[in-house]
Design an enzyme around this catalytic site. Sequence first.
Site, PDB file in Angstrom:
ATOM      1  N   GLN A  78      -0.246  -1.622  -0.045  1.00 53.79           N
ATOM      2  CA  GLN A  78      -1.246  -0.548  -0.166  1.00 53.79           C
ATOM      3  C   GLN A  78      -2.485  -1.013  -0.939  1.00 53.79           C
ATOM      4  O   GLN A  78      -3.170  -0.200  -1.559  1.00 53.79           O
ATOM      5  CB  GLN A  78      -0.625   0.671  -0.848  1.00 53.79           C
ATOM      6  CG  GLN A  78       0.267   1.490   0.063  1.00 53.79           C
ATOM      7  CD  GLN A  78      -0.488   2.053   1.254  1.00 53.79           C
ATOM      8  OE1 GLN A  78      -1.653   2.428   1.162  1.00 53.79           O
ATOM      9  NE2 GLN A  78       0.170   2.102   2.393  1.00 53.79           N
ATOM     10  N   SER A  79      -2.782  -2.284  -0.902  1.00 58.77           N
ATOM     11  CA  SER A  79      -3.879  -2.820  -1.706  1.00 58.77           C
ATOM     12  C   SER A  79      -5.232  -2.191  -1.375  1.00 58.77           C
ATOM     13  O   SER A  79      -5.724  -2.274  -0.246  1.00 58.77           O
ATOM     14  CB  SER A  79      -3.971  -4.333  -1.478  1.00 58.77           C
ATOM     15  OG  SER A  79      -5.146  -4.839  -2.079  1.00 58.77           O
TER      16      SER A  79
END
Length: 331
Positions: A78-79
């Site tokens: 989920q960067s």
Amino acid sequence: MSGEIETKRIPKLNLGRFPTPMYELARLGGALGRRILVKRDDLSGVSTGGNKVRKLEYLLYDAVDQGADIVLTTGGAQSNHAMLTAACCNMLCLEAMLVLKGRGVMGRAGNLMIDELLGAEVRFVDTDSYGDVYAEMARIEDGLRAKGRRPYHIPVGGSVPLGTLGYVDCAREIFSDALEAGVKIDRIVCTAGSGGTMAGLLLGALLYGDGCRVTGVAVDDGPFEDVVAELVNGAAELLGRGDVHISASDADVYPCFGAGYARPSKAGLEAIRLAAKTEGLILDPVYTGKTMAGLVEMCGNGKIGAHETVVFLHSGGIASVFAIDPADIVE
Ligand SMILES: *Cc1c(COP(=O)(O)O)cnc(C)c1O
């Protein structure tokens, strides 16, 4: 702001919309018994916004300057950093490859959906260690060079001295807006994720802050003091200000990571609800929610004094709100 202090000018691109707004959160401040302002770097103006845009303005200038034609970076599944790298690369007609650290990632909620909309190439490395990810990136980059491509490598979070300069700029904005509003800022509270944001704000406070402290709330278990000191000193060198030098013990890190990085905590969710309920301000479960939980705690235990004026940096992360699995919520 203590006058204009000479620093070397390092070139950067203009990708975001700055300055971002800063204003008082009177109801939240009332609830915590402190004067609290928010700096809205979640409104940085690229994609869903966030702090990585300021770092990328420096890093991608360097990429373009070096003649790169593809940018590789990494982060968790989920960067926000990886997503914003892809978004900024699109603005520059550069290809982006996101080599993400993830075990058994399913579906494509949150930032993964945005990565797909942006058309970024996403690859997963099935590991828990960035050592493995960097080894894989080095292999990919060698392969690209062998084909005549020119890859540019950005480490996790863009937290290298050059990227750190983006948050020296942010600190400057904070102090110049405060000066204009006639407010004296005693402390800036930000997230420490990979350390560059805190380091930049700390260096900016040392250069322009007139005694303002910076407290980084750690959302991961790591030796942040060392990392932050190294980034502060490296960024100071870049600015031709090698006279500004700190040691690890000068970095004020307050831990509030719950069960670990990217694992939503009860305190984090309560803090998200508090900001939402009092101010209509939406924080995220990975970074800013836990940072707000740290701020609430520090007001409760007196680490933040009753008469302090505090700026809370909202560093973004909205997309991961849409990727929370309620079953992950732990103490
Ligand atoms: C990356 C990130 C942070 C942490 O910044 P670092 O410079 O990595 O410490 C904080 N908030 C959000 C939303 C982020 O994406």
